[in-house]
Design a protein around this motif. Structure first.
Motif, mmCIF file in Angstrom:
data_model
loop_
_atom_site.group_PDB
_atom_site.id
_atom_site.type_symbol
_atom_site.label_atom_id
_atom_site.label_comp_id
_atom_site.label_asym_id
_atom_site.label_seq_id
_atom_site.Cartn_x
_atom_site.Cartn_y
_atom_site.Cartn_z
ATOM 1 N N UNK A 255 0.760 -1.071 0.159
ATOM 2 C CA UNK A 255 0.129 -0.202 0.119
ATOM 3 C C UNK A 255 0.826 1.362 -0.155
ATOM 4 N N UNK A 256 1.807 1.220 0.767
ATOM 5 C CA UNK A 256 3.013 2.479 0.812
ATOM 6 C C UNK A 256 3.536 2.624 -0.422
ATOM 7 N N UNK A 257 4.019 1.704 -1.247
ATOM 8 C CA UNK A 257 4.616 1.798 -2.479
ATOM 9 C C UNK A 257 3.556 2.207 -3.543
ATOM 10 N N UNK A 258 2.357 1.729 -3.433
ATOM 11 C CA UNK A 258 1.321 1.940 -4.480
ATOM 12 C C UNK A 258 1.048 3.682 -4.320
ATOM 13 N N UNK A 259 0.866 3.835 -3.083
ATOM 14 C CA UNK A 259 0.462 5.611 -2.921
ATOM 15 C C UNK A 259 1.417 6.495 -3.182
ATOM 16 N N UNK A 260 2.877 5.814 -3.058
ATOM 17 C CA UNK A 260 3.944 6.600 -3.265
ATOM 18 C C UNK A 260 4.211 6.726 -4.601
ATOM 19 N N UNK A 261 3.973 5.495 -5.532
ATOM 20 C CA UNK A 261 4.166 5.452 -7.151
ATOM 21 C C UNK A 261 2.922 6.569 -7.510
ATOM 22 N N UNK A 262 1.775 6.394 -7.038
ATOM 23 C CA UNK A 262 0.398 7.003 -7.710
ATOM 24 C C UNK A 262 0.751 8.545 -7.448
ATOM 25 N N UNK A 263 1.285 9.032 -6.338
ATOM 26 C CA UNK A 263 1.645 10.355 -5.896
ATOM 27 C C UNK A 263 2.905 10.947 -6.742
ATOM 28 N N UNK A 264 3.864 10.248 -6.895
ATOM 29 C CA UNK A 264 5.023 10.611 -7.835
ATOM 30 C C UNK A 264 4.486 10.687 -9.317
ATOM 31 N N UNK A 265 3.635 9.779 -9.815
ATOM 32 C CA UNK A 265 2.973 9.757 -11.246
ATOM 33 C C UNK A 265 2.220 11.043 -11.318
ATOM 34 N N UNK A 266 1.239 11.213 -10.527
ATOM 35 C CA UNK A 266 0.486 12.333 -10.526
ATOM 36 C C UNK A 266 1.081 13.623 -10.792
ATOM 37 N N UNK A 267 1.987 13.951 -9.929
ATOM 38 C CA UNK A 267 2.993 14.994 -9.779
ATOM 39 C C UNK A 267 3.665 15.306 -10.949
ATOM 40 N N UNK A 268 4.149 14.189 -11.485
ATOM 41 C CA UNK A 268 5.067 14.277 -12.793
ATOM 42 C C UNK A 268 4.088 14.654 -13.844
ATOM 43 N N UNK A 269 3.069 13.763 -13.928
ATOM 44 C CA UNK A 269 2.123 14.079 -15.118
ATOM 45 C C UNK A 269 1.571 15.668 -15.062
ATOM 46 N N UNK A 270 1.389 16.091 -13.806
ATOM 47 C CA UNK A 270 0.928 17.604 -13.943
ATOM 48 C C UNK A 270 1.961 18.422 -14.354
ATOM 49 N N UNK A 271 3.250 18.201 -14.128
ATOM 50 C CA UNK A 271 4.349 19.232 -14.530
ATOM 51 C C UNK A 271 4.471 19.008 -15.935
ATOM 52 N N UNK A 272 4.417 17.945 -16.747
ATOM 53 C CA UNK A 272 4.703 17.639 -17.913
ATOM 54 C C UNK A 272 3.651 17.714 -18.924
ATOM 55 N N UNK A 273 2.510 17.815 -18.390
ATOM 56 C CA UNK A 273 1.275 17.877 -19.097
ATOM 57 C C UNK A 273 0.981 16.561 -19.846
ATOM 58 N N UNK A 274 1.191 15.419 -19.336
ATOM 59 C CA UNK A 274 1.184 14.315 -19.753
ATOM 60 C C UNK A 274 -0.244 13.821 -20.256
#
Length: 437
Positions: free
Chosen positions: A76-95
């Motif tokens: 669960x910790x890895x899933x939340x960390x991955x999801x949070x990181x991916x969402x932040x990165x997607x918002x920055x690069x407009x994925x």
């Protein structure tokens, strides 16, 4: 058309290549398709599998698997960390990647960890498929394609496989891991090889040590069973020698009586009848003891102890010896103890003797209560001692004395109970007195 001899020659020349390919393909097939881990793995210790609290007693399971619980929490910790990181990165690069794609990627990089404890090979097979898919989906968001979280997840899964699978399966896992890593990102191949190799070797060594410990435990159990069996045979041999002397004594008395009765009767029919009754009683007693002799094993060396065998008449002497050794012994006798069969008296004496010996050995300075009483056709022997001067943890090893007690009681058709009572120990034996004519 190629002649058959040419095909045969070609088959002979390519045989080494085909055999090498089969040897190489076998671990790959086992790892990817047909292989299975050890049936149960290593049982959890009580520290890793504690019992459920009473307030949670309504749940369908009674213990908590801390390893599985840790895997689920870490997933669960890895899933939340991955999801949070991916969402932040997607918002920055407009994925253009939609939320479902982000969730899939986070699950691909974390979900196999939740399965590794119960199904390690299934977890690895899932990881070897989901990691490349997640990498392709999130290639624009993760650079390089491997993160520390992915490395933690994959290393734990590979360790579980190596710790619970045979060596050829582990080799196949290593080969497939290297090939997939080379296809995903050749530049990170050296790092992946290093991590996977160390993890595989560590897991394989853990499995080898567990197998060695299990083999040693089984050998110790077999050795203990063999020692216990040897102790039983030795005790039976000793009992048979003792009963042999009892029977020999009866037969000697019968022979003397048979010779003396006619002389003593001197033609008196009453005296002759009384003598014959005594001979009959001795004969019946000898027959009963002989049946018991035939029920146990006797050594074939032909040696027998010719010393007089003890009985309940020597209890006071036995108690005095125990008192001189530092025990505080209280002896209580009940009922009519005269006229007991020799085997019953001897067995009761030996049980009392072994109980006092155990108290001296395992609970020095203890207070011992011994009660021997006759109740109808049964003789009850009860010996209880406290902890004495024994320090915590001492005296827990059980020797072969209890085996001898059980053999004696079983020979007479009685029952025995022996076990700890509080901080001390108690032995209770019930010996039938009735003789079989």
């Amino acid at each position: 058309m190629i002649p058959s001899s040419a095909w045969q020659a070609l088959a002979r020349h390519t045989r080494p290549v085909r055999e090498a390919a089969a040897r190489l393909a076998h671990p790959l097939v086992e790892a990817l398709v047909t292989g299975e881990p050890d049936p149960a793995g290593r049982p959890r210790s009580r520290r890793l599998r504690p019992r459920m609290p009473r307030v949670l007693g309504l749940l369908p399971f009674r213990t908590i698997d801390l390893v599985l619980l840790t895997d689920l929490v870490l997933t669960f910790i890895l899933f939340r960390d991955f999801l949070s990181t991916l969402e932040d990165t997607a918002a920055l690069v407009n994925s253009p990647l939609d939320p479902d794609g982000l969730v899939f990627t986070a699950l691909a990089f974390s979900l196999p960890l939740a399965l590794r404890s119960r199904w390690p090979l299934a977890a690895w097979r899932m990881a070897i498929v989901l990691i490349p898919l997640g990498t392709v989906v999130s290639r624009q968001l993760i650079d390089p394609p491997y993160t520390g979280n992915i490395g933690i997840m994959y290393a734990l899964v590979v360790y579980a496989v190596a710790a619970r699978s045979e060596r050829h399966i582990t080799v196949g896992v290593w080969i497939v891991s290297v090939l997939v890593a080379w296809m995903i990102h050749p530049g990170s191949l050296a790092l992946v090889i290093g991590i996977v190799t160390v993890t595989v070797l560590f897991g394989h060594n853990v499995r080898a040590r567990r197998l060695a410990v299990g083999l040693l435990a089984r050998e110790e159990q077999r050795s203990q069973r063999a020692l216990a069996g040897q102790a039983v045979l030795e005790e039976r041999a000793r009992i048979a020698r003792e009963l042999h002397d009892v029977v020999a004594h009866h037969m000697s008395v019968i022979a003397i009586q048979a010779e003396a009765v006619p002389l003593r009767a001197a033609g008196n029919a009453g005296h002759l009848e009384e003598g014959l009754r005594e001979i009959r009683a001795l004969s019946l007693a000898a027959m009963t003891e002989m049946r018991r002799v035939l029920g146990v094993l006797r050594e074939g060396d032909g040696h027998a102890d010719i010393a007089p065998q003890p009985g309940l008449g020597r209890l006071e002497e036995l108690v005095d010896t125990a008192r001189s050794a530092g025990l505080t012994v209280t002896l209580k006798l009940g009922g009519d103890l005269t006229g007991l069969p020799t085997a019953v008296s001897l067995s009761a004496y030996r049980i009392a003797q072994e109980s006092l010996s155990n108290a001296m050995r395992h609970a020095p300075g203890s207070v011992v209560s011994m009660r021997i009483a006759r109740y109808g056709a049964e003789l009850h022997v009860q010996v209880t001692n406290d902890a004495g001067h024994r320090s915590t943890g001492e005296g827990e090893r059980v020797g072969h004395g209890l085996i001898g007690m059980r053999e004696r009681v079983s020979m007479l058709g009685g029952s025995l109970w022996a076990g700890p009572v509080g901080a001390g120990f108690a032995v209770t034996a019930i010996l039938p007195i009735a003789e079989d004519a």
